[in-house]
Design a protein around this motif. Structure first.
Motif, PDB file in Angstrom:
ATOM      1  N   GLY A 399     -15.903  74.813 116.618  1.00 30.01           N
ATOM      2  CA  GLY A 399     -15.702  73.633 115.488  1.00 30.01           C
ATOM      3  C   GLY A 399     -14.128  73.423 114.279  1.00 30.01           C
ATOM      4  N   GLY A 400     -13.497  74.619 114.790  1.00 28.49           N
ATOM      5  CA  GLY A 400     -11.978  74.432 114.409  1.00 28.49           C
ATOM      6  C   GLY A 400     -12.827  75.104 112.754  1.00 28.49           C
ATOM      7  N   GLN A 401     -13.777  74.968 112.161  1.00 26.52           N
ATOM      8  CA  GLN A 401     -14.062  75.978 111.202  1.00 26.52           C
ATOM      9  C   GLN A 401     -13.769  77.216 110.195  1.00 26.52           C
ATOM     10  OE1 GLN A 401     -16.187  72.652 108.968  1.00 26.52           O
ATOM     11  NE2 GLN A 401     -15.590  72.223 110.889  1.00 26.52           N
ATOM     12  N   VAL A 402     -12.584  77.787 110.722  1.00 22.78           N
ATOM     13  CA  VAL A 402     -11.829  78.956 110.475  1.00 22.78           C
ATOM     14  C   VAL A 402     -12.065  78.488 108.627  1.00 22.78           C
ATOM     15  CG1 VAL A 402     -10.460  80.824 110.786  1.00 22.78           C
ATOM     16  CG2 VAL A 402     -12.076  80.078 112.300  1.00 22.78           C
ATOM     17  N   PRO A 403     -11.017  77.531 108.424  1.00 22.00           N
ATOM     18  CA  PRO A 403      -9.877  77.587 107.273  1.00 22.00           C
ATOM     19  C   PRO A 403     -11.429  77.511 106.405  1.00 22.00           C
ATOM     20  CG  PRO A 403      -9.214  76.406 109.174  1.00 22.00           C
ATOM     21  CD  PRO A 403     -10.480  77.162 109.905  1.00 22.00           C
ATOM     22  N   VAL A 404     -12.176  76.764 106.713  1.00 23.94           N
ATOM     23  CA  VAL A 404     -13.313  76.470 105.716  1.00 23.94           C
ATOM     24  C   VAL A 404     -13.904  77.602 104.733  1.00 23.94           C
ATOM     25  CG1 VAL A 404     -15.811  75.638 105.592  1.00 23.94           C
ATOM     26  CG2 VAL A 404     -14.121  74.009 106.749  1.00 23.94           C
ATOM     27  N   LEU A 405     -13.917  78.251 105.849  1.00 24.17           N
ATOM     28  CA  LEU A 405     -14.711  79.819 105.831  1.00 24.17           C
ATOM     29  C   LEU A 405     -14.058  80.680 104.836  1.00 24.17           C
ATOM     30  CD1 LEU A 405     -16.425  81.330 108.928  1.00 24.17           C
ATOM     31  CD2 LEU A 405     -17.519  80.125 106.896  1.00 24.17           C
ATOM     32  N   VAL A 406     -12.517  80.351 105.034  1.00 26.89           N
ATOM     33  CA  VAL A 406     -11.262  81.411 104.001  1.00 26.89           C
ATOM     34  C   VAL A 406     -12.030  80.113 103.396  1.00 26.89           C
ATOM     35  CG1 VAL A 406      -8.785  81.631 103.606  1.00 26.89           C
ATOM     36  CG2 VAL A 406      -9.969  81.767 106.538  1.00 26.89           C
ATOM     37  N   GLY A 407     -11.659  79.299 102.755  1.00 29.31           N
ATOM     38  CA  GLY A 407     -10.986  78.477 101.455  1.00 29.31           C
ATOM     39  C   GLY A 407     -12.942  79.041 100.392  1.00 29.31           C
ATOM     40  N   GLU A 408     -14.136  79.103 101.812  1.00 32.59           N
ATOM     41  CA  GLU A 408     -15.191  79.296 100.388  1.00 32.59           C
ATOM     42  C   GLU A 408     -15.011  81.225  99.773  1.00 32.59           C
ATOM     43  OE1 GLU A 408     -18.318  77.703 103.525  1.00 32.59           O
ATOM     44  OE2 GLU A 408     -18.563  79.601 103.305  1.00 32.59           O
ATOM     45  N   VAL A 409     -14.709  82.033 100.730  1.00 30.41           N
ATOM     46  CA  VAL A 409     -13.870  83.293  99.853  1.00 30.41           C
ATOM     47  C   VAL A 409     -13.012  83.134  98.812  1.00 30.41           C
ATOM     48  CG1 VAL A 409     -12.963  85.574 100.985  1.00 30.41           C
ATOM     49  CG2 VAL A 409     -14.404  84.400 102.764  1.00 30.41           C
ATOM     50  N   ALA A 410     -11.661  82.377  99.564  1.00 24.65           N
ATOM     51  CA  ALA A 410     -10.677  82.089  98.687  1.00 24.65           C
ATOM     52  C   ALA A 410     -10.792  80.946  96.702  1.00 24.65           C
ATOM     53  CB  ALA A 410      -9.827  81.849  99.107  1.00 24.65           C
ATOM     54  N   ARG A 411     -11.917  80.654  97.503  1.00 28.44           N
ATOM     55  CA  ARG A 411     -13.276  80.269  95.968  1.00 28.44           C
ATOM     56  C   ARG A 411     -13.939  81.234  95.550  1.00 28.44           C
ATOM     57  NH1 ARG A 411     -14.327  75.623  99.567  1.00 28.44           N
ATOM     58  NH2 ARG A 411     -12.191  74.731  99.362  1.00 28.44           N
ATOM     59  N   GLY A 412     -14.028  82.208  95.818  1.00 26.12           N
ATOM     60  CA  GLY A 412     -16.166  83.061  95.202  1.00 26.12           C
ATOM     61  C   GLY A 412     -14.614  84.397  94.114  1.00 26.12           C
ATOM     62  N   LYS A 413     -13.422  84.094  95.214  1.00 28.22           N
ATOM     63  CA  LYS A 413     -12.219  85.249  94.643  1.00 28.22           C
ATOM     64  C   LYS A 413     -11.434  84.562  93.367  1.00 28.22           C
ATOM     65  CE  LYS A 413      -9.568  88.005  96.986  1.00 28.22           C
ATOM     66  NZ  LYS A 413      -8.780  88.540  98.032  1.00 28.22           N
ATOM     67  N   ALA A 414     -11.299  82.903  93.074  1.00 25.87           N
ATOM     68  CA  ALA A 414     -10.742  82.594  92.063  1.00 25.87           C
ATOM     69  C   ALA A 414     -11.655  82.637  90.900  1.00 25.87           C
ATOM     70  CB  ALA A 414     -10.552  81.213  92.710  1.00 25.87           C
ATOM     71  N   LEU A 415     -12.779  82.102  91.370  1.00 27.70           N
ATOM     72  CA  LEU A 415     -14.044  82.409  90.133  1.00 27.70           C
ATOM     73  C   LEU A 415     -13.904  84.083  89.935  1.00 27.70           C
ATOM     74  CD1 LEU A 415     -16.321  80.592  88.911  1.00 27.70           C
ATOM     75  CD2 LEU A 415     -17.607  81.078  89.857  1.00 27.70           C
ATOM     76  N   ALA A 416     -14.215  85.393  90.379  1.00 26.07           N
ATOM     77  CA  ALA A 416     -14.245  86.202  89.946  1.00 26.07           C
ATOM     78  C   ALA A 416     -13.268  86.473  89.090  1.00 26.07           C
ATOM     79  CB  ALA A 416     -13.982  87.007  91.762  1.00 26.07           C
ATOM     80  N   VAL A 417     -11.547  86.383  88.617  1.00 26.87           N
ATOM     81  CA  VAL A 417     -10.973  86.015  88.286  1.00 26.87           C
ATOM     82  C   VAL A 417     -11.045  85.213  87.052  1.00 26.87           C
ATOM     83  CG1 VAL A 417      -8.325  85.704  87.737  1.00 26.87           C
ATOM     84  CG2 VAL A 417      -8.935  86.688  90.008  1.00 26.87           C
ATOM     85  N   VAL A 418     -11.637  84.174  86.244  1.00 26.94           N
ATOM     86  CA  VAL A 418     -12.209  83.679  85.687  1.00 26.94           C
ATOM     87  C   VAL A 418     -13.011  84.472  85.222  1.00 26.94           C
ATOM     88  CG1 VAL A 418     -12.692  81.722  84.426  1.00 26.94           C
ATOM     89  CG2 VAL A 418     -11.039  81.627  86.428  1.00 26.94           C
TER      90      VAL A 418
END
Length: 476
Positions: A399-418
């Motif tokens: 489904g070409g959704q790998v970037p979506v999963l990468v985005g989810e993980v990245a956002r989670g890590k960004a929130l963890a920083v805050v």
């Protein structure tokens, strides 16, 4: 090619692009070649028809239209890059001028990511519930385990609270038996509240072979939320016997030798659950504080798409799996359609704003996602979807959704920083350390189970020729 950007509002722009005709030559050649393969002209071999013959037979306009459609995606992409834009979704393209052998001019209106600055978030401070496990919670946990090991013995007497009855059910609405309102051999513990309202009173006092009729509002199925007449017949009454709470029970029900050891383990598990809930609460509150520090305009069309996606998922997936329609759901929730729509809009808007601010944080904090992190996230998503990791991974790739999963993980890590930078205390005034809970951060990002309109729009904008085409009203 020349392009100009006009800002219509903070989240929408209009591109005006002027293309010299010589830049369309590769697309014109491709158009003649494509038409050559599709048509037949007497006296010429297929694929060898001269351009002038195609113009005479099929019209120069057909060639120009094919060439423009072929050229538009690349021209639009170049204009977007030249304007340093971050488009969301498909543009609305209008051919404003097409002069043969002179120029092509078109406009493209498209939503863009709003520009904003991430504020200083180091001063965020939130309070969360303290982790406390009272003895009654441990008692309840042990009692639930005890219930699982209860035995039943059929008895010849009237059913009473706590008994397990085997029953047949038949539900009717407006005098007609529902297709999905009939069930046989249902096991029910009187007083558990796990079936319909009114069933406890109906079966209490009945012996095997006895029956009763009562009215109840159906909780699911084709008539969810409607009042039904329910006939219940008791086919067996059984008495439940609970094991003694002693060391023998602990050895039977767990890996522990004593009841005290088993209770200590129950307390530990409850503490872990409360610690996880505390981390979730902290992240939600920190995110709310962060969103409150910055004004982020939401593109109107994007919001409409997000609301539509969420509504579709609720009605066609979540409620469908429960055998319920929206009307029944609203009745159970005691909400009007207007209240539901307003709530849905609020959730969608918050989800979009959350994605915008976390994506901005990903760039500002230079968050990277490793393969191991992506794999762990994929495993969790597969588990929540009910698919095997291999099946889920295949569906994501196809489904070409790998970037979506990468985005989810990245956002989670960004929130963890805050969250890490925030001051978090519990209701007892004690400092809370979430350093061991950072992996849960991703769970608060929007659209955790289904890619939102924000994510899919980012990936599809200008990705292929089907995304950018002149509107039907241009006459191109």
């Amino acid at each position: 090619m020349k392009s100009a950007v006009e800002t219509l509002n903070p989240t929408r722009v209009r591109l005006t692009v002027e293309v010299p005709f010589e830049e369309l030559k590769p697309s014109l050649d491709a158009a003649y070649k494509k038409i050559n393969q599709q048509v037949t002209v007497p006296g010429f071999r297929k694929g060898k028809i001269p351009a002038r013959i195609i113009d005479q037979r099929f019209g120069r306009g057909a060639v120009l239209e094919e060439a423009v459609n072929e050229a538009l995606p690349k021209l639009y992409e170049d204009a977007v890059n030249e304007g340093d834009l971050k488009p969301l979704g498909r543009p609305e393209v209008d051919i404003t001028e097409l002069k043969d052998n002179e120029t092509l001019t078109f406009t493209a209106e498209v939503d863009i990511r709003p520009e904003f600055e991430i504020p200083d978030y180091s001063g965020i401070s939130v309070e969360v519930d303290a982790i406390e496990v009272p003895e009654e919670d441990v008692d309840k946990s042990v009692e639930q385990l005890r219930e699982r090991f209860a035995s039943t013995t059929p008895v010849e007497r009237a059913a009473a609270e706590g008994d397990v009855v085997t029953i047949d059910l038949e539900a009717s609405v407006d005098g007609e038996v529902l297709d999905d309102g009939v069930a046989s051999g249902v096991s029910y513990t009187i007083g558990s509240g796990e079936l319909l309202d009114g069933i406890d009173e109906a079966v209490t006092g009945l012996e095997a072979g006895g029956s009763a009729t009562f009215s109840s509002e159906l909780k699911g199925g084709s008539a969810a939320g409607r009042e039904a007449e329910v006939k219940v017949e008791v086919t067996q009454v059984a008495e439940r016997e609970l094991p003694e709470l002693d060391d023998d029970f602990a050895q039977m029900a767990s890996e522990f030798d004593t009841l005290e050891e088993m209770r200590a383990d129950s307390r530990k598990r409850l503490e872990q659950m409360k610690r996880y809930d505390q981390a979730q609460q902290a992240q939600e509150k920190v995110l709310d504080e962060l969103l409150g520090l910055v004004e982020i305009p939401v593109p109107e069309k994007l919001l409409e798409e997000e609301i539509s996606t969420r509504k579709h998922n609720l009605e066609n997936h979540q409620l469908a799996q429960m055998g319920m329609d929206l009307e029944g759901y609203l009745k159970l929730q005691e909400k009007t359609a207007e209240e539901h729509d307003a709530e849905l809009k609020e959730q969608a808007e918050r989800g979009i704003r959350t994605q915008f601010v976390l994506d901005e944080l990903v760039g500002k904090e230079q968050v990277n996602v490793g393969q191991e992190e992506l794999t762990e996230h994929l495993m969790r998503r597969a588990q929540s979807s009910g698919m095997s990791p291999d099946q889920f991974a295949q569906a994501v790739v196809e489904g070409g959704q790998v970037p979506v999963l990468v985005g989810e993980v990245a956002r989670g890590k960004a929130l963890a920083v805050v969250v890490e930078a925030a001051t978090i205390t519990d209701t007892n005034g004690e400092a809370v350390d979430l350093s061991e809970e950072d992996e849960t951060a991703e769970t608060v990002t929007p659209a955790a189970e289904t890619p939102s309109a924000t994510e899919t729009a980012d990936e599809t904008a200008g990705a292929d020729g089907d995304d950018v085409k002149p509107s039907e009203t241009t006459g191109a």
